[in-house]
Each structure stands twice: as structure tokens, then as C-alpha cells.
Design an enzyme around this catalytic site. Structure first.
Site, short mmCIF file in Angstrom:
data_model
loop_
_atom_site.label_atom_id
_atom_site.label_comp_id
_atom_site.label_asym_id
_atom_site.label_seq_id
_atom_site.Cartn_x
_atom_site.Cartn_y
_atom_site.Cartn_z
N GLY A 26 0.84 -1.20 0.00
CA GLY A 26 0.00 0.00 0.00
C GLY A 26 0.87 1.24 0.00
O GLY A 26 2.10 1.16 0.15
N LEU A 27 0.22 2.38 -0.15
CA LEU A 27 0.93 3.66 -0.22
C LEU A 27 1.66 3.97 1.09
O LEU A 27 1.34 3.41 2.14
CB LEU A 27 -0.08 4.79 -0.48
CG LEU A 27 -0.83 4.74 -1.81
CD1 LEU A 27 -1.91 5.84 -1.83
CD2 LEU A 27 0.12 4.92 -2.99
N SER A 28 2.60 4.88 1.00
CA SER A 28 3.26 5.38 2.20
C SER A 28 2.21 6.00 3.12
O SER A 28 1.31 6.71 2.65
CB SER A 28 4.31 6.43 1.79
OG SER A 28 4.99 6.91 2.92
N ALA A 30 -0.17 4.46 4.54
CA ALA A 30 -1.46 3.75 4.48
C ALA A 30 -1.70 2.95 5.76
O ALA A 30 -2.85 2.70 6.13
CB ALA A 30 -1.51 2.82 3.26
N GLY A 31 -0.62 2.51 6.42
CA GLY A 31 -0.78 1.77 7.68
C GLY A 31 -0.10 0.41 7.71
O GLY A 31 -0.39 -0.40 8.59
N LYS A 32 0.82 0.16 6.80
CA LYS A 32 1.46 -1.17 6.71
C LYS A 32 2.25 -1.49 7.99
O LYS A 32 2.10 -2.57 8.56
CB LYS A 32 2.40 -1.21 5.49
CG LYS A 32 1.69 -0.95 4.16
CD LYS A 32 2.65 -0.94 2.99
CE LYS A 32 3.70 0.15 3.03
NZ LYS A 32 3.14 1.54 2.97
N THR A 33 3.09 -0.56 8.40
CA THR A 33 3.92 -0.81 9.59
C THR A 33 3.04 -0.93 10.83
O THR A 33 3.22 -1.85 11.65
CB THR A 33 4.93 0.35 9.79
OG1 THR A 33 5.74 0.43 8.61
CG2 THR A 33 5.82 0.13 10.99
N SER A 100 5.77 -1.90 -2.21
CA SER A 100 5.68 -2.87 -3.31
C SER A 100 4.65 -2.45 -4.36
O SER A 100 3.61 -3.08 -4.50
CB SER A 100 5.41 -4.29 -2.82
OG SER A 100 4.83 -4.37 -1.56
P1 ADP Z 1 3.08 2.84 6.26
O1 ADP Z 1 3.89 1.80 6.98
O2 ADP Z 1 2.07 2.25 5.32
O3 ADP Z 1 3.92 3.91 5.63
P2 ADP Z 1 2.39 3.72 8.93
O4 ADP Z 1 1.91 2.48 9.59
O5 ADP Z 1 3.80 4.16 9.23
O6 ADP Z 1 2.17 3.59 7.35
O7 ADP Z 1 1.42 4.94 9.28
C1 ADP Z 1 0.02 4.85 9.23
C2 ADP Z 1 -0.62 5.94 10.09
O8 ADP Z 1 -2.05 5.84 9.98
C3 ADP Z 1 -0.27 5.79 11.57
O9 ADP Z 1 -0.10 7.07 12.12
C4 ADP Z 1 -1.53 5.11 12.15
O10 ADP Z 1 -1.72 5.43 13.52
C5 ADP Z 1 -2.64 5.70 11.27
N1 ADP Z 1 -3.85 4.85 11.18
C6 ADP Z 1 -5.11 5.25 11.40
N2 ADP Z 1 -6.00 4.24 11.24
C7 ADP Z 1 -5.28 3.16 10.89
C8 ADP Z 1 -5.63 1.80 10.59
N3 ADP Z 1 -6.87 1.34 10.62
N4 ADP Z 1 -4.63 0.97 10.27
C9 ADP Z 1 -3.35 1.41 10.22
N5 ADP Z 1 -2.95 2.67 10.51
C10 ADP Z 1 -3.91 3.55 10.84
#
Ligand code: ADP
Length: 193
Positions: A26-28, A30-33, A100
Site C-alpha cells: 500500500g501507499l506510504s 497507508a498503515g502497513k507498519t 511494493s
Molecule cells: P506505512 O507503513 O504504510 O507507511 P504507517 O503504519 O507508518 O504507514 O502509518 C500509518 C498511520 O495511519 C499511523 O499514524 C496510524 O496510527 C494511522 N492509522 C489510522 N488508522 C489506521 C488503521 N486502521 N490501520 C493502520 N494505521 C492507521
């Protein structure tokens, strides 16, 4: 494969521990980590062997020196995929969090690994940009970064992911529980408590 009670060190008769790769794309922002860590915590609490491979961390180490051209992005994914493949073979639940963006190389690693669950971590780019956890969208908009996924570089969404998490509509807990449930239903958690 079926093992007898205790043979694999598990407490469950007839259940072999199996490895699987859970691939978050997913996008930067998006919530992957975030989802990877939440799932990791739930699985560890159940006694599973878990390893998380985070794209940002990997780029500092295993993939140091790779850039963001299509070629380098694909190479990044192939290297992460290789590590995930080896760990999966050794009965680890591997959680990969990496943008990815290209479908073809995701398909390639899926085919190599076999035991593969794709999680499409989906939030509209506007929401990701509002979150901008690492301040990268701001830099991309300012022209300080070129070729940023979702802004001026492509993201090819999965067409048939095992799981989709709409992180703009679901809480972290809802999304994480959905993933763990899917692993249970797919019997990937057999042998774990
Ligand atoms: P990525 O790894 O995709 O770049 P991050 O996990 O670092 O994204 O960041 C996602 C952000 O979105 C975090 O600040 C997280 O708290 C917030 N967020 C809000 N709702 C959700 C959700 N349902 N799942 C994952 N992250 C969420």
C-alpha cells in the site's frame, strides 16, 4: 505433513507448525507498519514465531544503495521476498511491510514463496497525504523528492488480495483482528496457541 503429539515441540497433537508470508502492500502512510506491528503483537501473544520485515528498515541494511527507479524497487522486493521465502520455509510467520507498488514482482514473490497472504492496506492518497507520517508527501509536493509513489510514481493496486484493510474506515484493532482471523481460517495458525 502431520506430526504426532510433541514431535514438533507444539502442544497440539497432529498439527505441524507452518510458515507463511503475510505481505502488506500500500501507499506510504497507508498503515502497513502499524498493522504489521499490531498483528505481530497478537501472534506473539499466541506463541507464534513471527518476524517482521519492514521496508524502511530493509532499505537501511539489506537493500542499502538501491534507489526508487522501477528496476531498483523491483530488486528491493525480490531481496525482501528471498528473505521471506527462507524464513517461511523455516516455519516462521513473516510479516512484510513494503509499498511494493508493482503487481508483477508481487506476483513473482507470491509464486516463489507459495504460502502467501496478500494484504492490501488501502487508504485514499489524500488521507495518506494528510497523515504523512514521515513528512515525505510534503517533500514530494515541494519537489524535493521525485518519483514518489502515489504522487508522481505509479501504484498498481492488487486485484485479488486475500485481505483488504480500508484503514480510513477501520480501526487498527479491526484491521489487525481481520488479518489474524484470516490466518486462522486458512489454518496458518495451526500448532500455535
Ligand atoms: P506505512 O507503513 O504504510 O507507511 P504507517 O503504519 O507508518 O504507514 O502509518 C500509518 C498511520 O495511519 C499511523 O499514524 C496510524 O496510527 C494511522 N492509522 C489510522 N488508522 C489506521 C488503521 N486502521 N490501520 C493502520 N494505521 C492507521
Amino acid at each position: 505433513m502431520s506430526l504426532h503429539a510433541g514431535e514438533d515441540g507444539s502442544r497440539f497433537a497432529g498439527e505441524a507448525r507452518r510458515g507463511v508470508t503475510v505481505w502488506f502492500t500500500g501507499l506510504s502512510s497507508a498503515g502497513k507498519t502499524t498493522l504489521g506491528r499490531a498483528v505481530e503483537a497478537q501472534l506473539r501473544a499466541r506463541g507464534c514465531r513471527v518476524e517482521i520485515l519492514d521496508g524502511d528498515e530493509i532499505r537501511q541494511r539489506l537493500c542499502r544503495g538501491l534507489g526508487f527507479s522501477k528496476e531498483d524497487r523491483d530488486e528491493n522486493i525480490r531481496r525482501i521476498g528471498y528473505v521471506a521465502e527462507v524464513l517461511t520455509r523455516h516455519e516462521v510467520i513473516v510479516l512484510v511491510a513494503a509499498i511494493s507498488p508493482y503487481a508483477a514482482v508481487r506476483r513473482e514473490v507470491r509464486e516463489r514463496i507459495g504460502a502467501f497472504v496478500e494484504v492490501y492496506v488501502n487508504a485514499p492518497v489524500q488521507i495518506c497525504e494528510q497523515r504523512d507520517v514521515k513528512g515525505l508527501y510534503k517533500k514530494a509536493r515541494a519537489g524535493e523528492i521525485q518519483g514518489f509513489t502515489g504522487i508522481d510514481d505509479p501504484y498498481e493496486p492488487p486485484t485479488a488480495p486475500e485481505i483488504e484493510c480500508r484503514t480510513d474506515r477501520e480501526t487498527v484493532e479491526e484491521s489487525a483482528s481481520k488479518i489474524v482471523r484470516c490466518l486462522e481460517e486458512g489454518l496458518w495458525l495451526a500448532g500455535a496457541r
